[in-house]
Design a protein around this motif. Structure first.
Motif, PDB file in Angstrom:
ATOM      1  N   ALA A 121     -16.872   3.563  25.113  1.00 29.55           N
ATOM      2  CA  ALA A 121     -16.272   3.644  26.457  1.00 29.55           C
ATOM      3  C   ALA A 121     -16.346   5.042  27.043  1.00 29.55           C
ATOM      4  O   ALA A 121     -16.305   5.212  28.264  1.00 29.55           O
ATOM      5  N   TYR A 122     -16.453   6.040  26.191  1.00 23.67           N
ATOM      6  CA  TYR A 122     -16.563   7.414  26.692  1.00 23.67           C
ATOM      7  C   TYR A 122     -17.887   7.665  27.396  1.00 23.67           C
ATOM      8  O   TYR A 122     -18.019   8.595  28.193  1.00 23.67           O
ATOM      9  N   ALA A 123     -18.894   6.837  27.057  1.00 25.96           N
ATOM     10  CA  ALA A 123     -20.220   7.068  27.640  1.00 25.96           C
ATOM     11  C   ALA A 123     -20.307   6.450  29.026  1.00 25.96           C
ATOM     12  O   ALA A 123     -19.659   5.462  29.325  1.00 25.96           O
ATOM     13  N   GLY A 124     -21.142   7.063  29.846  1.00 26.73           N
ATOM     14  CA  GLY A 124     -21.321   6.552  31.200  1.00 26.73           C
ATOM     15  C   GLY A 124     -22.186   5.299  31.222  1.00 26.73           C
ATOM     16  O   GLY A 124     -22.028   4.434  32.082  1.00 26.73           O
ATOM     17  N   SER A 125     -23.116   5.211  30.303  1.00 24.11           N
ATOM     18  CA  SER A 125     -23.991   4.040  30.269  1.00 24.11           C
ATOM     19  C   SER A 125     -24.040   3.484  28.858  1.00 24.11           C
ATOM     20  O   SER A 125     -23.967   4.229  27.890  1.00 24.11           O
ATOM     21  N   ARG A 126     -24.184   2.170  28.734  1.00 25.91           N
ATOM     22  CA  ARG A 126     -24.226   1.564  27.401  1.00 25.91           C
ATOM     23  C   ARG A 126     -25.444   0.664  27.275  1.00 25.91           C
ATOM     24  O   ARG A 126     -25.737  -0.124  28.170  1.00 25.91           O
ATOM     25  N   LEU A 127     -26.149   0.852  26.152  1.00 25.92           N
ATOM     26  CA  LEU A 127     -27.342   0.053  25.894  1.00 25.92           C
ATOM     27  C   LEU A 127     -27.032  -0.868  24.721  1.00 25.92           C
ATOM     28  O   LEU A 127     -26.673  -0.417  23.660  1.00 25.92           O
ATOM     29  N   HIS A 128     -27.186  -2.175  24.931  1.00 26.77           N
ATOM     30  CA  HIS A 128     -26.918  -3.101  23.825  1.00 26.77           C
ATOM     31  C   HIS A 128     -28.217  -3.594  23.249  1.00 26.77           C
ATOM     32  O   HIS A 128     -29.086  -4.078  23.963  1.00 26.77           O
ATOM     33  N   MET A 129     -28.412  -3.417  21.952  1.00 28.58           N
ATOM     34  CA  MET A 129     -29.633  -3.827  21.259  1.00 28.58           C
ATOM     35  C   MET A 129     -29.391  -5.095  20.460  1.00 28.58           C
ATOM     36  O   MET A 129     -28.279  -5.309  19.951  1.00 28.58           O
ATOM     37  N   LEU A 130     -30.459  -5.862  20.366  1.00 26.22           N
ATOM     38  CA  LEU A 130     -30.400  -7.074  19.547  1.00 26.22           C
ATOM     39  C   LEU A 130     -31.800  -7.388  19.071  1.00 26.22           C
ATOM     40  O   LEU A 130     -32.728  -7.485  19.876  1.00 26.22           O
ATOM     41  N   ASP A 131     -31.948  -7.501  17.770  1.00 27.50           N
ATOM     42  CA  ASP A 131     -33.237  -7.865  17.172  1.00 27.50           C
ATOM     43  C   ASP A 131     -34.401  -7.006  17.654  1.00 27.50           C
ATOM     44  O   ASP A 131     -35.485  -7.478  17.970  1.00 27.50           O
ATOM     45  N   GLY A 132     -34.169  -5.722  17.750  1.00 28.27           N
ATOM     46  CA  GLY A 132     -35.249  -4.813  18.110  1.00 28.27           C
ATOM     47  C   GLY A 132     -35.553  -4.764  19.593  1.00 28.27           C
ATOM     48  O   GLY A 132     -36.497  -4.115  20.026  1.00 28.27           O
ATOM     49  N   LYS A 133     -34.781  -5.447  20.405  1.00 27.45           N
ATOM     50  CA  LYS A 133     -35.052  -5.403  21.832  1.00 27.45           C
ATOM     51  C   LYS A 133     -33.765  -5.024  22.551  1.00 27.45           C
ATOM     52  O   LYS A 133     -32.672  -5.145  22.008  1.00 27.45           O
ATOM     53  N   ILE A 134     -33.933  -4.626  23.806  1.00 27.95           N
ATOM     54  CA  ILE A 134     -32.740  -4.339  24.597  1.00 27.95           C
ATOM     55  C   ILE A 134     -32.158  -5.668  25.073  1.00 27.95           C
ATOM     56  O   ILE A 134     -32.854  -6.501  25.653  1.00 27.95           O
ATOM     57  N   ASP A 135     -30.896  -5.815  24.798  1.00 23.71           N
ATOM     58  CA  ASP A 135     -30.214  -7.040  25.200  1.00 23.71           C
ATOM     59  C   ASP A 135     -29.691  -6.920  26.632  1.00 23.71           C
ATOM     60  O   ASP A 135     -29.974  -7.745  27.471  1.00 23.71           O
ATOM     61  N   ARG A 136     -28.941  -5.871  26.862  1.00 24.75           N
ATOM     62  CA  ARG A 136     -28.459  -5.618  28.228  1.00 24.75           C
ATOM     63  C   ARG A 136     -28.059  -4.145  28.351  1.00 24.75           C
ATOM     64  O   ARG A 136     -27.838  -3.446  27.378  1.00 24.75           O
ATOM     65  N   ILE A 137     -27.958  -3.729  29.611  1.00 27.57           N
ATOM     66  CA  ILE A 137     -27.547  -2.352  29.916  1.00 27.57           C
ATOM     67  C   ILE A 137     -26.328  -2.389  30.816  1.00 27.57           C
ATOM     68  O   ILE A 137     -26.305  -3.124  31.820  1.00 27.57           O
ATOM     69  N   GLU A 138     -25.302  -1.632  30.429  1.00 28.98           N
ATOM     70  CA  GLU A 138     -24.119  -1.492  31.284  1.00 28.98           C
ATOM     71  C   GLU A 138     -24.051  -0.084  31.817  1.00 28.98           C
ATOM     72  O   GLU A 138     -24.239   0.862  31.070  1.00 28.98           O
ATOM     73  N   GLN A 139     -23.744   0.070  33.065  1.00 25.56           N
ATOM     74  CA  GLN A 139     -23.610   1.435  33.582  1.00 25.56           C
ATOM     75  C   GLN A 139     -22.183   1.649  34.105  1.00 25.56           C
ATOM     76  O   GLN A 139     -21.568   0.733  34.631  1.00 25.56           O
TER      77      GLN A 139
END
Lengths: 426, 241
Positions: free
Chosen positions: B223-241
């Motif tokens: 939560a401290y980060a401005g952007s969050r990258l969610h990974m799943l099985d070697g790929k990007i699942d979703r990005i939250e900003q």
């Protein structure tokens, strides 16, 4: 900017080594003893050989010394009134022949010997009376301390001149002036004309400490060639014309050839066709002895070098072993350094320097040991020892070399660690 | 952190140049006879001044991604551009150089060298950069002050608490003034209040313009980060900003 900064690394290396003082010390112990023992052994060997070489050099490398020896298995004896004279050894003719027929010969000096009591004033001592020519003093090269040595004239004139050694003079005179004093040797009177320094020589040196020198002509006139001995119940007699002949050769290159010529000449005239006859002379060539001594020294040093090589190998393997363990222990640290950005070569440099510092310190300790130990030997065993400088320099160089050679493998292994794996370690 | 440090206004996350660009990055490992796709075509860019958290279950490839971003590993395929440098096909020496000059690392288990003092730990990157001892010592002091450990310079890591050690690690990571700070579970070995301290430190650094990429599995840390990258099985699942 891509340097492997040596001094800072050396300081860091020393620091790391000091963290494990006992381990570092034990690692290096093999090297310490290896280096120390080699230097110490070299020193003892060098001291002994130096002494031997000095003695041989004093004989003069241009000289050949021929001794008469009593042939084994024969004895002149008498029992129940019968007497048997054993004649052996070098002859006056031998000396003449050597002097006149061999081209390389510069000079020959005949020597006759007999043991007699010397009496001067109140004091007496056992002397070896040496009848010789004026050439003796040149060949044997002892400095004159007082008066003069014998001259050609003494020999020609059958003079009763006598030269004493310092040792003998001191014993007989105890401070009083010697020159001109009459000395009684074996019931004959002589006048002391000079004193020479006496050396404590080895087995090959022709002069003894308690010698008295008179002209050979005088000796022959007063004592002849016969020497009688009385032993329990029997009498024996030997006839020896010359006990020694000293030969001075013109050139060092001719020494060996002349010695060989002398051998064959004497063999011809002493044995002739009768090969069963025992040899009654022996030819000593100091030059050959010198060369032999130096060859022996070289062999000794080769053997020593081999032992040293083995002990250094063992010491080096010990160091490599510990460094490999150290690398394993510090896997994490290596990973950290690599992550920060250290290149492989810098990791190699770091560990290699540590190993080299370790081995060099070990070498220095070994040198200290190797220099100290011979001093103790000299002090307690009274044997001469010399630590040659080259052995110290060589040992230092080799210790550093061992560190580098045996440190490379662990250092390279450290550098090849995968940083990711290394960081996961432990 | 302290009253003396000047406050720099936070840079807006969407502005600024691209510092990190991954284009279809793939990483394949061979485990025995099997091929493992640790990353299977990842494309994303991070701009200067951003604060990213990479999240995902184990096996999602987040650690692999961090390793590639950190030039500790290289992609099997695809491009990685870091601060203008093509970091995809470098040899070992070149990658080491790039790490030295452009990156700073913060690890879960601090990874300080135990035989060195706090000062010497902080100075480590400076040593490899070729700083002389004076410049090096000065900078180390500066950094130690920044993290509030100026009075512990001569201590060994062993004598410090977890939080203090991590702060030393942060100081070290800043020594070479990196373009990007890479943090792998920075609060993983810390209790919650110390963890908060560290996150506040990172937030402050980010506010002053430092780009930070952090791997974490804890949502409240992310939560401290401005952007969050969610990974799943070697790929990007979703990005939250």
């Amino acid at each position: 900017m891509h340097q492997i900064r040596v001094f800072k690394n050396i300081r860091l290396g020393v620091k790391n080594l000091l963290l494990h003082k006992l381990r570092s010390f034990l690692t290096v112990l093999g090297l310490v003893f290896g280096v120390g023992s080699v230097i110490a052994m070299l020193a003892v060997g060098e001291g002994a050989s130096q002494e031997a070489l000095d003695q041989i050099r004093k004989l003069g490398s241009n000289n050949i010394i021929i001794n008469s020896i009593k042939p084994t298995g024969q004895e002149g004896s008498s029992s129940q009134g019968r007497s048997f004279v054993l004649a052996f050894g070098l002859l006056y003719d031998d000396e003449a022949r050597i002097r006149q027929t061999l081209p390389g010969v510069k000079r020959t000096v005949p020597v006759k010997l007999i043991r007699k009591q010397g009496i001067l004033g109140e004091r007496q001592m056992d002397l070896r009376l040496v009848g010789t020519s004026e050439g003796w003093f040149d060949l044997v090269r002892r400095p004159v301390l007082a008066g003069r040595t014998l001259t050609r004239r003494d020999v020609d004139d059958f003079a009763n001149a006598c030269v004493l050694t310092e040792f003998g003079a001191r014993k007989l005179l105890a401070g009083g002036s010697t020159i001109g004093q009459p000395i009684n040797i074996g019931e004959e009177v002589y006048e002391v004309v000079g004193i020479v320094r006496s050396e404590h020589g080895g087995e090959h040196v022709p002069d003894l400490q308690a010698d008295a020198y008179i002209p050979i002509s005088t000796f022959r006139q007063r004592y002849g060639d016969l020497e009688m001995r009385r032993e329990a119940g029997s009498r024996s007699a030997t006839r020896v014309e010359l006990h020694k002949i000293l030969v001075e050769v013109r050139d060092q290159d001719q020494v060996k050839g002349t010695a060989a010529a002398i051998e064959s000449m004497l063999d011809l005239f002493h044995r002739g066709r009768d090969q069963r006859k025992a040899k009654d002379y022996q030819v000593h060539v100091p030059l050959a002895l010198l060369e032999q001594a130096e060859a022996t020294k070289r062999t000794f040093n080769i053997v020593l070098g081999s032992i040293a090589g083995i002990s250094l190998l063992v010491g080096g393997i010990g160091i490599m072993n510990i460094m490999l363990a150290s690398v394993t222990e510090r896997t994490r640290e290596i990973g950290i350094r690599r992550a920060i950005g250290a290149r492989r070569s810098q990791i190699v440099g770091q560990f290699l320097i540590e190993t080299t510092v370790l081995s060099t310190v070990g070498g220095l300790m070994g040198i200290a040991l190797g220099v100290l130990f011979p001093r103790l030997v000299t002090y307690f065993a009274k044997m001469p020892t010399i630590v040659p400088l080259y052995s110290i320099v060589l040992s230092l160089g080799i210790s550093m070399g061992v560190g580098i050679v045996f440190g490379i493998y662990p250092a390279v292994r450290a550098s090849l660690l995968d940083p990711i794996e290394a960081l996961r370690h432990e | 952190m302290t009253a003396e440090t000047p406050s720099i206004p936070a840079r807006p996350q969407t502005q600024g140049r691209t510092l990190i660009a991954l284009e279809d990055v793939t990483k394949i490992y061979h485990v025995g006879t099997q091929m493992v796709h640790a990353l299977a075509g990842v494309t994303v860019s991070f701009v200067e001044g951003s604060f990213w958290a990479i999240m995902g279950p184990s096996g999602s490839g987040k650690s692999t991604m961090l390793n590639i971003l950190g030039c500790l590993d290289h992609p099997t395929a695809g491009r990685y551009v870091l601060d203008g440098y093509n970091a995809s096909d470098l040899d070992d020496d070149e990658r080491s150089e790039l790490r030295l000059r452009r990156l700073g690392f913060i690890f879960q288990s601090f990874n300080l060298i135990p035989q060195l003092t706090v000062r010497e730990n902080i100075e480590l990157p400076l040593y490899y950069l070729g700083f002389d001892s004076h410049a090096s010592a000065d900078r180390a002091e500066e950094l130690a002050e920044m993290v509030g450990l100026a009075d512990r310079l001569e201590h060994r890591p062993m004598e410090l608490s977890g939080g203090q050690q991590q702060r030393v690690a942060v100081a070290r990571s800043l020594a070479n003034d990196p373009a990007v700070l890479l943090a792998d579970e920075p609060t993983g070995n810390l209790d919650s209040s110390t963890g908060v301290q560290i996150m506040e430190l990172l937030t402050d650094l980010n506010a002053r313009g430092k780009t930070i990429v952090m791997v974490t599995h804890e949502t409240h840390i992310a939560a401290y980060a401005g952007s969050r990258l969610h990974m799943l099985d070697g790929k990007i699942d979703r990005i939250e900003q």
